[in-house]
Design an enzyme around this catalytic site. Structure first.
Site, mmCIF file in Angstrom:
data_model
loop_
_atom_site.group_PDB
_atom_site.id
_atom_site.type_symbol
_atom_site.label_atom_id
_atom_site.label_comp_id
_atom_site.label_asym_id
_atom_site.label_seq_id
_atom_site.Cartn_x
_atom_site.Cartn_y
_atom_site.Cartn_z
ATOM 1 N N ILE A 182 20.447 -5.640 41.805
ATOM 2 C CA ILE A 182 20.719 -6.294 40.592
ATOM 3 C C ILE A 182 21.184 -5.268 39.795
ATOM 4 O O ILE A 182 20.436 -4.355 39.290
ATOM 5 C CB ILE A 182 19.902 -7.420 40.206
ATOM 6 C CG1 ILE A 182 20.419 -8.060 39.363
ATOM 7 C CG2 ILE A 182 18.389 -6.718 40.089
ATOM 8 C CD1 ILE A 182 19.497 -9.440 38.968
ATOM 9 N N SER A 183 22.515 -5.597 39.342
ATOM 10 C CA SER A 183 22.824 -4.450 38.143
ATOM 11 C C SER A 183 21.893 -4.447 36.883
ATOM 12 O O SER A 183 21.255 -5.609 36.438
ATOM 13 C CB SER A 183 24.169 -4.731 37.716
ATOM 14 O OG SER A 183 25.157 -4.422 38.836
ATOM 15 N N GLN A 184 21.913 -3.439 36.046
ATOM 16 C CA GLN A 184 21.303 -3.392 34.784
ATOM 17 C C GLN A 184 21.981 -4.606 33.997
ATOM 18 O O GLN A 184 22.918 -4.883 34.024
ATOM 19 C CB GLN A 184 21.615 -2.087 34.230
ATOM 20 C CG GLN A 184 21.356 -1.771 32.840
ATOM 21 C CD GLN A 184 21.823 -0.482 32.272
ATOM 22 O OE1 GLN A 184 22.806 0.192 32.921
ATOM 23 N NE2 GLN A 184 21.308 0.088 31.249
#
Length: 230
Positions: free
Chosen positions: A80-82
């Site tokens: 899951i992206s920053q």
């Protein structure tokens, strides 16, 4: 006042939702330190990130890290992206309420949740069946009802539902797929990370012009997992 939403407003809204538990503090710190302080200007995006619970889109053992300033593993060699990257890419996409948006790489479902608060409808594709099932359940259980899911190869897009006003890609191919450009409406816009995972990658904004013409702009160095083909 910070941006268009004050810290006191953030605190009030979070306290109404969570009381004073850990998620209250974690989300408050994320919004204040990672999103607003770094220059995200869109009130709609800030509101969406205030409303959507990021901890509902990560595995149980990662919930305490859900609002931290980094990507997190979600299984199957995906992340899951920053939070800032989610906000930044969404802002650069320039989504409007009447838009139909295609997302390539459902992953955890968090980006689709944010988009669903900003546009008319989201179509999201995930190539890993297990992740697609987990994300679909997470989104459905939380009442997101303007998202359609597909398991398949994102390089092919979603021909049956094209064209799209906006396309967002959350994994990095080695070059921009022409099939995705073809599925943009005239004046449509796509944001996509491009590059080898072992070297430098960049975010590109692609704007569709008349016919098959388009222009592209390189905007930010990034690091994403590679975009997988069937």
């Amino acid at each position: 006042m910070i941006n268009k939403i004050s810290l006191s407003t953030i605190l009030f809204l979070l306290s109404c939702k969570y009381g004073n538990n850990d998620y209250f503090l974690l989300k408050k710190n994320m919004l204040e330190d990672q999103i607003i302080a770094r220059g995200i200007k869109s009130q709609a995006i800030i509101d969406a990130m205030l409303e959507v619970d990021r901890h509902m889109f990560v595995p149980d053992h990662q919930k305490k890290n859900a609002y931290s300033d980094r990507p997190l593993p979600i299984g199957y060699n995906q992340t899951i992206s920053q939070p800032y990257i989610v906000a930044y890419m969404t802002e650069k996409l320039k989504v409007e309420r009447n838009h139909k948006v295609l997302e390539i790489g459902t992953g955890s479902g968090y980006q689709a949740a944010i988009l669903s608060k900003l546009c008319k409808y989201v179509y999201t594709i995930e190539i890993i069946p297990e992740l697609a099932q987990i994300a679909s359940k997470a989104l459905t259980d939380q009442g997101f009802n303007n998202i359609s899911f597909k398991t398949g190869d994102g390089y092919n897009g979603w021909v049956e539902e094209a064209p799209f006003d906006r396309i967002i890609v959350t994994a990095a191919p080695d070059k921009i797929p022409e099939k995705l450009i073809d599925q943009l409406k005239p004046d449509g816009r796509m944001i996509i990370p491009v590059g080898d995972p072992l070297s430098m990658q960049y975010l590109w904004v692609v704007t569709k012009q008349e016919g098959a013409r388009y222009k592209k702009q390189k905007i930010l160095p990034v690091r994403f997992v590679p975009m997988v083909k069937e």
